[in-house]
Design a protein around this motif. Structure first.
Motif, PDB file in Angstrom:
ATOM      1  N   ASP A  89       2.947   6.386  10.285  1.00  0.00           N
ATOM      2  CA  ASP A  89       3.152   4.977   9.942  1.00  0.00           C
ATOM      3  C   ASP A  89       1.835   4.272   9.669  1.00  0.00           C
ATOM      4  N   ARG A 120      12.164   0.176   4.944  1.00  0.00           N
ATOM      5  CA  ARG A 120      11.042   0.578   5.789  1.00  0.00           C
ATOM      6  C   ARG A 120       9.783   0.753   4.950  1.00  0.00           C
ATOM      7  N   GLN A 123       8.346  -2.589   4.265  1.00  0.00           N
ATOM      8  CA  GLN A 123       7.631  -3.143   5.416  1.00  0.00           C
ATOM      9  C   GLN A 123       6.231  -2.560   5.525  1.00  0.00           C
TER      10      GLN A 123
END
Length: 399
Positions: A89, A120, A123
């Motif tokens: 991430d 996702r 984001q």
């Protein structure tokens, strides 16, 4: 203006937002093997040497390594270790946000089962995503849910319309499936129903021959796979007559592609036949047929092109395809994309290498051909994001 003008041009291109008009999703937690596989178009297992000892690999070590806290040209071993330490991430957030991409148009058709949700990705990237619907995937899903060729035909139109409510564009991978040299005529209803019956029967035969407990290879072969040129043409005509943007894979791709059948010039007759539909055709990637795609854009006003995918793989040689894209095509019909799949390194490299190549190519036009700097900036800004906004009829960049 001289050197000061070229410097101003480069600095302006560096600050420009980009609209990535063709990209794929990201893997949620790629292993080292996933990373290496995503950094090649080959189907055999990739080794670190295959990936890092290449034009793309040198570019990755130069541009991605510092964003992970390493020196430029860090060793492959150090790069992989830093990636593990940061976590997927954090790596994705750093690389995606450093790209300067303001919006992503995401093709949903290649291995969506393995990718994180678009929300996702948005984001992590701090940028919105918009859907590009793959025509073959829609047709294959409908066939899998149908009990006959006739039912497939009846259900296909509503499925396409449903996809159109949330998609900004459609895409075809005809280059991979049947090649781009397609009959230009719009298929008749009789043609489509006959092809649908044959496809349904062929799918049923393959499904019946699959083992009761299939291994991965048999499971994949039992899924519907659209290779029929008549149904493919029907889908293409449907999208263009609806006035949609149709993205068309052309040129460079993975190993299931017959490269010479992916030359966009092979689609000339169909391009000409659809010129009055109101739809637009955007040829994707194009390498090594960039000039052929540029010629099609030159002679047909509904044709656009990009050199995504090629740029990130060519590394230091990316200038060549960026320059080729500007040979014949009207500058208002050249667009930016990355065609990144799976890992954020590909997004970062697609953006970084395009910015650098565009600055060098357009800077050469300023110093060598007397272009006004403001005009060079205008051309770069068009490719970076304005042309995409005009093509898709949407505002992607906040201003």
């Amino acid at each position: 203006m001289g050197a000061d003008g070229v410097q101003h041009l480069a600095e302006t291109i560096e600050r420009m937002p980009l609209v990535d008009h063709h990209v794929h999703g990201m893997l949620p937690d790629p292993s080292e093997a996933d990373l290496l596989a995503a950094l090649t178009q080959a189907e055999h297992p990739a080794s670190p040497t295959d990936v890092f000892d290449s034009g793309q690999g040198f570019a990755l070590r130069r541009h991605c390594a510092p964003l992970l806290g390493l020196e430029t040209f860090a060793s492959p071993a150090d790069y992989l270790a830093a990636r593990r330490a940061l976590g997927s991430d954090d790596v994705a957030r750093r690389l995606l946000q450093a790209s300067g991409i303001a919006a992503y148009l995401v093709d949903d058709g290649h291995r969506p089962d393995r990718l994180m949700p678009d929300e996702r990705m948005a984001q992590l990237a701090a940028a919105p995503t918009h859907r590009v619907a793959r025509l073959e995937t829609i047709a294959e899903t409908v066939l899998a849910q149908s009990a006959s060729g006739d039912e497939f035909v009846e259900r296909l139109g509503p499925a396409l319309e449903a996809a159109a409510t949330e998609a900004v564009a459609f895409k075809t991978v005809a280059a991979h499936r049947c090649g781009l040299e397609l009959d230009p005529a719009r298929p008749t209803n009789v043609d489509v129903r006959s092809a649908a019956d044959a496809w349904f029967a062929d799918h049923r035969a393959h499904a019946a021959s699959a083992p009761t407990t299939p291994h991965a290879g048999h499971a994949a072969s039992a899924r519907p796979r659209l290779t029929d040129p008549t149904i493919t043409r029907h889908l293409i005509w449907w999208a263009l007559e609806r006035g949609a943007v149709l993205q068309v894979h052309a040129g460079f791709g993975d190993a299931d592609l017959v490269l010479e059948r992916a030359n966009p010039a092979r689609m000339q007759a169909l391009v000409a036949a659809t010129a009055g539909t109101g739809g637009r055709i955007a040829f994707l990637h194009c390498y090594p047929y960039v000039r052929e795609a540029g010629w099609l854009a030159h002679v047909f006003p509904h044709v656009f092109l990009d050199v995504g995918l090629a740029v990130e793989f060519l590394g230091a040689n990316a200038d060549a395809v960026v320059r080729d894209a500007l040979d014949l095509a009207p500058f208002s019909r050249v667009i930016f994309s990355t065609d990144a799949w799976g890992v954020p390194e590909r997004v970062l490299l697609g953006a970084r290498l395009w910015r650098d190549a565009a600055a060098r190519v357009l800077g050469g036009y300023v110093t060598g051909h007397g272009w006004p700097v403001a005009e060079a900036v205008r051309v770069a800004e068009g490719i970076a994001w304005r042309n995409a906004e005009g093509l898709y009829g949407r505002r992607f960049v906040t201003r």
